[in-house]
Design a protein around this motif. Structure first.
Motif, mmCIF file in Angstrom:
data_model
loop_
_atom_site.group_PDB
_atom_site.id
_atom_site.type_symbol
_atom_site.label_atom_id
_atom_site.label_comp_id
_atom_site.label_asym_id
_atom_site.label_seq_id
_atom_site.Cartn_x
_atom_site.Cartn_y
_atom_site.Cartn_z
ATOM 1 N N LEU A 30 0.652 -1.471 0.205
ATOM 2 C CA LEU A 30 -0.229 -0.280 -0.024
ATOM 3 C C LEU A 30 0.677 1.160 0.131
ATOM 4 O O LEU A 30 0.204 2.482 -0.702
ATOM 5 C CB LEU A 30 -0.910 0.016 1.178
ATOM 6 N N ALA A 31 1.791 1.604 0.275
ATOM 7 C CA ALA A 31 2.985 1.811 0.754
ATOM 8 C C ALA A 31 4.048 2.322 -0.856
ATOM 9 O O ALA A 31 4.436 3.542 -0.786
ATOM 10 C CB ALA A 31 3.588 2.207 2.204
ATOM 11 N N PHE A 32 3.874 1.323 -1.217
ATOM 12 C CA PHE A 32 4.902 1.462 -2.573
ATOM 13 C C PHE A 32 4.383 2.365 -3.727
ATOM 14 O O PHE A 32 3.654 2.828 -4.164
ATOM 15 C CB PHE A 32 4.549 -0.210 -3.675
ATOM 16 N N ARG A 33 5.621 3.184 -4.040
ATOM 17 C CA ARG A 33 5.418 4.126 -4.883
ATOM 18 C C ARG A 33 6.460 4.096 -6.138
ATOM 19 O O ARG A 33 7.616 3.188 -5.881
ATOM 20 C CB ARG A 33 6.293 6.141 -4.144
ATOM 21 N N VAL A 34 5.986 3.976 -7.545
ATOM 22 C CA VAL A 34 6.078 3.727 -8.902
ATOM 23 C C VAL A 34 7.606 4.252 -8.388
ATOM 24 O O VAL A 34 8.611 3.966 -9.269
ATOM 25 C CB VAL A 34 5.618 4.353 -9.997
ATOM 26 N N GLN A 35 7.645 5.704 -8.603
ATOM 27 C CA GLN A 35 8.789 6.468 -8.473
ATOM 28 C C GLN A 35 8.683 7.793 -6.714
ATOM 29 O O GLN A 35 7.915 7.541 -5.947
ATOM 30 C CB GLN A 35 9.409 7.657 -8.857
ATOM 31 N N ASP A 36 9.662 8.496 -6.910
ATOM 32 C CA ASP A 36 10.170 8.647 -5.572
ATOM 33 C C ASP A 36 8.820 10.143 -5.417
ATOM 34 O O ASP A 36 8.463 10.201 -4.709
ATOM 35 C CB ASP A 36 11.471 9.726 -4.827
ATOM 36 N N SER A 37 8.580 10.493 -6.241
ATOM 37 C CA SER A 37 7.721 11.472 -5.730
ATOM 38 C C SER A 37 6.108 11.477 -6.854
ATOM 39 O O SER A 37 5.323 12.262 -7.050
ATOM 40 C CB SER A 37 8.208 12.461 -7.313
ATOM 41 N N VAL A 93 3.582 12.657 1.300
ATOM 42 C CA VAL A 93 2.922 11.289 0.897
ATOM 43 C C VAL A 93 3.226 10.004 1.193
ATOM 44 O O VAL A 93 3.517 9.127 2.222
ATOM 45 C CB VAL A 93 3.073 11.186 -0.737
ATOM 46 N N ALA A 94 4.499 10.333 2.011
ATOM 47 C CA ALA A 94 5.899 8.553 2.043
ATOM 48 C C ALA A 94 4.880 8.182 4.222
ATOM 49 O O ALA A 94 5.458 7.055 4.158
ATOM 50 C CB ALA A 94 7.125 8.702 1.760
ATOM 51 N N GLN A 95 4.248 9.993 3.980
ATOM 52 C CA GLN A 95 4.059 9.105 5.826
ATOM 53 C C GLN A 95 3.420 8.921 5.914
ATOM 54 O O GLN A 95 2.579 8.760 6.928
ATOM 55 C CB GLN A 95 4.724 10.746 6.350
ATOM 56 N N VAL A 96 2.087 8.908 4.552
ATOM 57 C CA VAL A 96 1.031 7.980 4.936
ATOM 58 C C VAL A 96 0.771 6.663 4.269
ATOM 59 O O VAL A 96 1.532 6.115 3.433
ATOM 60 C CB VAL A 96 -0.223 9.019 3.771
ATOM 61 N N THR A 97 1.242 5.960 5.977
ATOM 62 C CA THR A 97 0.918 4.256 5.598
ATOM 63 C C THR A 97 0.199 4.517 7.183
ATOM 64 O O THR A 97 -0.468 4.748 7.365
ATOM 65 C CB THR A 97 2.344 4.091 6.610
ATOM 66 N N ALA A 98 -0.570 3.200 6.482
ATOM 67 C CA ALA A 98 -1.776 1.935 6.782
ATOM 68 C C ALA A 98 -1.957 0.356 6.281
ATOM 69 O O ALA A 98 -1.652 0.304 5.406
ATOM 70 C CB ALA A 98 -2.858 2.812 6.574
ATOM 71 N N THR A 99 -3.109 0.104 7.012
ATOM 72 C CA THR A 99 -3.532 -1.175 6.952
ATOM 73 C C THR A 99 -4.423 -1.272 5.644
ATOM 74 O O THR A 99 -4.675 -0.115 6.231
ATOM 75 C CB THR A 99 -3.354 -1.828 7.541
ATOM 76 N N GLY A 156 -8.609 5.265 -9.308
ATOM 77 C CA GLY A 156 -8.034 4.823 -10.359
ATOM 78 C C GLY A 156 -6.703 4.668 -10.611
ATOM 79 O O GLY A 156 -6.301 3.797 -11.253
ATOM 80 N N GLN A 157 -5.633 5.919 -10.030
ATOM 81 C CA GLN A 157 -4.533 5.591 -10.115
ATOM 82 C C GLN A 157 -4.053 4.349 -9.411
ATOM 83 O O GLN A 157 -3.223 4.095 -9.040
ATOM 84 C CB GLN A 157 -4.014 7.032 -9.400
ATOM 85 N N ALA A 158 -4.889 4.375 -7.943
ATOM 86 C CA ALA A 158 -4.680 3.132 -7.315
ATOM 87 C C ALA A 158 -4.707 2.013 -7.692
ATOM 88 O O ALA A 158 -3.814 1.372 -7.481
ATOM 89 C CB ALA A 158 -5.601 3.881 -5.828
ATOM 90 N N ALA A 159 -6.043 1.976 -7.893
ATOM 91 C CA ALA A 159 -5.760 0.681 -9.016
ATOM 92 C C ALA A 159 -4.887 0.386 -10.202
ATOM 93 O O ALA A 159 -3.916 -0.777 -10.771
ATOM 94 C CB ALA A 159 -6.874 1.026 -10.386
ATOM 95 N N PHE A 160 -4.449 1.531 -11.209
ATOM 96 C CA PHE A 160 -3.155 1.210 -11.753
ATOM 97 C C PHE A 160 -2.385 0.997 -11.278
ATOM 98 O O PHE A 160 -0.911 -0.140 -11.236
ATOM 99 C CB PHE A 160 -2.691 2.399 -12.090
ATOM 100 N N VAL A 161 -2.080 1.587 -9.466
ATOM 101 C CA VAL A 161 -0.325 0.907 -9.045
ATOM 102 C C VAL A 161 -0.534 -0.790 -8.623
ATOM 103 O O VAL A 161 0.664 -1.069 -8.491
ATOM 104 C CB VAL A 161 -0.580 2.291 -7.925
#
Length: 168
Positions: A30-37, A93-99, A156-161
């Motif tokens: 859930l915290a994965f980001r395709v790139q740092d930005s 954005v990186a600080q938002v972590t959750a189950t 939609g963005q979340a579904a893509f990730v």
């Protein structure tokens, strides 16, 4: 179909997609980001839910679910309780972590409050001005469509990730 029923249907579709997107993912996924930005699934779902909560609570003249039901404490994010993610930089954005359960639980609570409110609306109430800072002033109907459009874009963005991570 009434205007209220149409709006409820749109919010129902968002809720179902949120549940599908987060289901079975670990906090790391859930915290994965395709790139740092880029935005993570956790941030996108949290943000779309915060905006919906903020805007609907304001229109309904109620306290947000975020504070009224203790979700701010459960998430324990390092932001003001009023933060919705608007204008967040990559480090925030990186600080938002959750189950997945926390994200879907908060979204379900906001969804319940939203649909309870929207079910009681009629065309006259949708014409009520809720924000005079825009030209033309924003009606309740326009505000709700704006929330729906924003939610759909972000889910939609979340579904893509999710698709990049899991192939589904």
């Amino acid at each position: 179909m009434t205007s209220a029923e149409l709006l409820v249907d749109a919010f129902e579709r968002i809720r179902a997609t949120v549940a599908d997107v987060v289901e079975g993912l670990t906090p790391d996924q859930l915290a994965f980001r395709v790139q740092d930005s880029a935005n993570s699934i956790a941030w996108l779902v949290w943000h779309l839910t915060r905006v919906q909560d903020d805007h609907v609570a304001d229109a309904a003249r109620r306290e947000q679910v975020w504070t009224a039901e203790g979700w701010a404490e459960r998430f324990a994010l390092p932001f003001a309780a009023s933060a919705t993610g608007y204008g967040h930089r990559p480090a925030q954005v990186a600080q938002v972590t959750a189950t997945a359960d926390l994200l879907s639980g908060y979204h379900d609570a906001v969804h319940a409050r939203t649909t309870e409110y929207v079910r009681g609306l009629d065309n006259r109430s949708l014409a009520r001005i809720v924000d005079e800072s825009w030209q033309p002033p924003v009606t309740l109907g326009v505000r709700l469509i704006s929330v729906i459009a924003d939610d759909l874009q972000h889910i939609g963005q979340a579904a893509f990730v999710r698709g990049l991570l899991t192939g589904r």
